[in-house]
Design a protein around this motif. Structure first.
Motif, mmCIF file in Angstrom:
data_model
loop_
_atom_site.group_PDB
_atom_site.id
_atom_site.type_symbol
_atom_site.label_atom_id
_atom_site.label_comp_id
_atom_site.label_asym_id
_atom_site.label_seq_id
_atom_site.Cartn_x
_atom_site.Cartn_y
_atom_site.Cartn_z
ATOM 1 N N ASP A 167 -19.047 31.359 63.838
ATOM 2 C CA ASP A 167 -19.310 30.068 64.476
ATOM 3 C C ASP A 167 -20.738 29.617 64.172
ATOM 4 O OD1 ASP A 167 -19.783 27.949 66.167
ATOM 5 O OD2 ASP A 167 -18.769 28.833 67.880
ATOM 6 N N GLU A 168 -20.880 28.549 63.415
ATOM 7 C CA GLU A 168 -22.200 28.076 63.009
ATOM 8 C C GLU A 168 -22.921 27.299 64.107
ATOM 9 O OE1 GLU A 168 -21.770 25.897 59.411
ATOM 10 O OE2 GLU A 168 -21.372 27.676 58.207
ATOM 11 N N SER A 169 -22.221 26.972 65.205
ATOM 12 C CA SER A 169 -22.841 26.193 66.271
ATOM 13 C C SER A 169 -23.506 27.066 67.317
ATOM 14 C CB SER A 169 -21.772 25.339 66.969
ATOM 15 O OG SER A 169 -20.894 26.155 67.735
ATOM 16 N N ASP A 170 -23.261 28.379 67.278
ATOM 17 C CA ASP A 170 -23.683 29.277 68.348
ATOM 18 C C ASP A 170 -24.992 29.966 67.997
ATOM 19 O OD1 ASP A 170 -23.938 31.098 70.395
ATOM 20 O OD2 ASP A 170 -21.823 31.646 70.413
ATOM 21 N N PRO A 171 -26.062 29.724 68.780
ATOM 22 C CA PRO A 171 -27.340 30.368 68.493
ATOM 23 C C PRO A 171 -27.470 31.750 69.111
ATOM 24 C CG PRO A 171 -27.621 28.906 70.339
ATOM 25 C CD PRO A 171 -26.173 28.771 69.902
ATOM 26 N N ASP A 172 -26.474 32.172 69.899
ATOM 27 C CA ASP A 172 -26.614 33.382 70.697
ATOM 28 C C ASP A 172 -25.943 34.613 70.114
ATOM 29 O OD1 ASP A 172 -28.104 32.132 72.689
ATOM 30 O OD2 ASP A 172 -26.316 31.388 73.688
ATOM 31 N N THR A 173 -25.060 34.453 69.135
ATOM 32 C CA THR A 173 -24.355 35.628 68.639
ATOM 33 C C THR A 173 -23.887 35.421 67.217
ATOM 34 O OG1 THR A 173 -22.548 37.173 69.066
ATOM 35 C CG2 THR A 173 -22.095 34.857 69.486
ATOM 36 N N VAL A 222 -15.850 23.668 66.482
ATOM 37 C CA VAL A 222 -16.705 24.371 67.425
ATOM 38 C C VAL A 222 -17.824 23.459 67.940
ATOM 39 C CG1 VAL A 222 -16.200 26.616 66.412
ATOM 40 C CG2 VAL A 222 -18.140 25.291 65.554
ATOM 41 N N GLY A 223 -18.687 24.030 68.762
ATOM 42 C CA GLY A 223 -19.820 23.280 69.288
ATOM 43 C C GLY A 223 -19.559 22.692 70.656
ATOM 44 N N ASP A 224 -20.617 22.230 71.319
ATOM 45 C CA ASP A 224 -20.483 21.575 72.614
ATOM 46 C C ASP A 224 -19.610 20.333 72.477
ATOM 47 O OD1 ASP A 224 -22.260 23.489 73.369
ATOM 48 O OD2 ASP A 224 -23.783 22.117 74.150
ATOM 49 N N SER A 272 -14.377 15.124 72.548
ATOM 50 C CA SER A 272 -14.477 15.370 71.107
ATOM 51 C C SER A 272 -13.518 16.488 70.705
ATOM 52 C CB SER A 272 -15.919 15.737 70.737
ATOM 53 O OG SER A 272 -16.391 16.823 71.514
ATOM 54 N N TRP A 273 -12.779 16.243 69.632
ATOM 55 C CA TRP A 273 -11.729 17.180 69.196
ATOM 56 C C TRP A 273 -12.339 18.473 68.682
ATOM 57 C CZ3 TRP A 273 -6.851 17.865 70.020
ATOM 58 C CH2 TRP A 273 -6.096 18.707 69.182
ATOM 59 N N GLY A 274 -11.739 19.571 69.115
ATOM 60 C CA GLY A 274 -12.197 20.877 68.679
ATOM 61 C C GLY A 274 -11.339 21.967 69.281
ATOM 62 N N HIS A 275 -11.865 23.184 69.296
ATOM 63 C CA HIS A 275 -11.040 24.317 69.720
ATOM 64 C C HIS A 275 -10.683 24.281 71.197
ATOM 65 C CE1 HIS A 275 -15.014 25.911 70.882
ATOM 66 N NE2 HIS A 275 -14.385 26.800 71.622
ATOM 67 N N ASP A 276 -11.525 23.667 72.027
ATOM 68 C CA ASP A 276 -11.219 23.570 73.457
ATOM 69 C C ASP A 276 -9.950 22.752 73.688
ATOM 70 O OD1 ASP A 276 -14.009 24.191 73.109
ATOM 71 O OD2 ASP A 276 -14.294 23.844 75.239
ATOM 72 N N GLU A 277 -9.945 21.529 73.140
ATOM 73 C CA GLU A 277 -8.807 20.638 73.324
ATOM 74 C C GLU A 277 -7.547 21.238 72.711
ATOM 75 O OE1 GLU A 277 -8.548 16.983 74.591
ATOM 76 O OE2 GLU A 277 -9.843 18.263 75.804
ATOM 77 N N TYR A 278 -7.687 21.798 71.534
ATOM 78 C CA TYR A 278 -6.537 22.363 70.828
ATOM 79 C C TYR A 278 -5.905 23.500 71.632
ATOM 80 C CZ TYR A 278 -4.056 25.023 67.195
ATOM 81 O OH TYR A 278 -3.111 25.715 66.485
ATOM 82 N N MET A 279 -6.726 24.468 72.078
ATOM 83 C CA MET A 279 -6.174 25.606 72.799
ATOM 84 C C MET A 279 -5.681 25.215 74.177
ATOM 85 S SD MET A 279 -5.315 28.627 72.296
ATOM 86 C CE MET A 279 -4.358 29.644 73.419
#
Length: 366
Positions: A167-173, A222-224, A272-279
């Motif tokens: 995940d390129e949006s995540d600065p934590d892991t 991904v992303g917020d 905004s379309w992404g993994h949240d909406e999809y899942m």
């Protein structure tokens, strides 16, 4: 700009992923969580221990011993008694699933989501996401979702597929997706939360499968997340990058309410379309998760809302209840991103049973 990490990729990637996790995280403002896991073991049995102590105290008070009276004979609790205590403990855990535990109270929350210190790939990601998440694109993405079957597999097979995604949006892991899924689920499990809550921890990011199907990069996976069709909030991370979005100057979309109305409810808002909406749509169709679990999946990346309290003017009464659920989940999603990896094969039987409990159809059309 999107990256796929494979064990058989280039030598540079192999060298990077062969380094200890602590080396991968150099330059990120994170603190290691060391011995606090020991405290969780105590917390898990608190309810049962308190029940036993209360029962013992009650017996003592009801029959005060006279001087020199020999103590009562110790009675070994019956199996039925222990089972009743466990049932009461489970019932209390189910009723109080939303209450924060002691485990994360000492976490340095400021060490997470340090976007001002994030690497260039994170900043570049959000610039692209904010420029391309338009109303027109979101309408088309939902049409694609409703008219296509991308893959057919079990939930666990889908989790294994996610191991290829970074995940390129995540600065934590920089851990694999299945590692983060197990970290989140195990943190929830350690706190003795309900089984449906544990499953949400396991599958909340499963929608990132979109990357392998209809995505145009990572910016629509991904992303917020944030609403489209109304004014972009300043509380969204890197808000200035929305100036490149065609909707930014569109009079239909750049007012406070845009195409929505006051307190219309977030279920009527196009995020905004992404993994949240999809899942969320997958889980809504195929699982028996409660509405709180579905809200956790749909809104867990909606940080402008559940952390910055933006867009409250679009909320209805139902959203106020769901906000509590999303906040309860967020601490596990965010603060479980530590440098501890679990043995996937060791945990697999437990989570296979958990998946079957809430996904009656073993094979899902993703």
């Amino acid at each position: 700009m999107s990256r796929i990490t494979k064990s058989s990729s280039s030598s540079t990637s192999t060298q990077k992923h062969s380094k200890p996790l602590s080396e991968k995280r150099q330059g990120q403002v994170l603190e290691h969580i060391d011995d606090e896991v020991l405290n969780v073991n105590v917390l898990r049995n608190n309810l049962k221990t308190q029940a036993v102590q209360a029962a013992t105290a009650s017996e003592t008070n009801s029959s005060t011993l006279l001087p020199h009276t020999p103590p009562k004979e110790t009675i070994t609790p019956t199996l039925e008694y222990e089972m009743s205590l466990q049932e009461k403990s489970d019932q209390l855990a189910d009723e109080n699933w939303h209450i924060a535990t002691e485990y994360y109270k000492n976490i340095d929350t400021k060490a997470f989501r340090q976007y001002e210190l994030a690497c260039d790939r994170v900043k570049s990601f959000y610039e692209e996401q904010h420029a391309k998440q338009t109303v027109a694109y979101n309408i088309q993405a939902r049409i694609n979702f409703k008219t296509k079957t991308r893959d057919t597999m079990t939930v666990w097979q889908a989790l294994e597929k996610l191991n290829k995604l970074l995940d390129e949006s995540d600065p934590d892991t920089e851990l694999s997706q299945i590692s983060h899924a197990l970290q989140t689920a195990e943190a929830i499990r350690r706190d003795n939360k309900p089984r449906w809550f544990q499953l949400v921890g396991l599958i909340h990011d499963l929608g990132k499968l979109l990357y392998f199907y209809d995505s145009r990069g990572q910016w629509d996976v991904v992303g917020d997340t944030f609403p489209v069709g109304c004014k972009f909030s300043k509380r969204i991370i890197f808000p200035d990058s929305f100036k490149s979005n065609p909707d930014f100057l569109n009079p239909l979309y750049n007012t406070k309410y845009g195409i929505y109305s006051k307190h219309c409810g977030l279920d009527k808002v196009m995020l905004s379309w992404g993994h949240d909406e999809y899942m969320f749509h997958i889980a809504q169709k195929y699982s028996t998760l409660p509405k709180e679990g579905l809200a956790m999946i749909r809104y867990h990346s909606f940080y402008p809302w559940h952390q910055e309290m933006a867009y409250t003017y679009l909320m209805d009464d139902h959203d106020k209840e769901m906000l509590k659920a999303v906040k309860a989940f967020n601490q596990y999603d965010l603060y479980s991103k530590i440098d501890q990896e679990y043995d996937v094969e060791e945990l697999k039987p437990y989570y296979l049973e958990l998946i079957d409990e809430f996904f009656p159809d073993k094979v899902i059309d993703f």
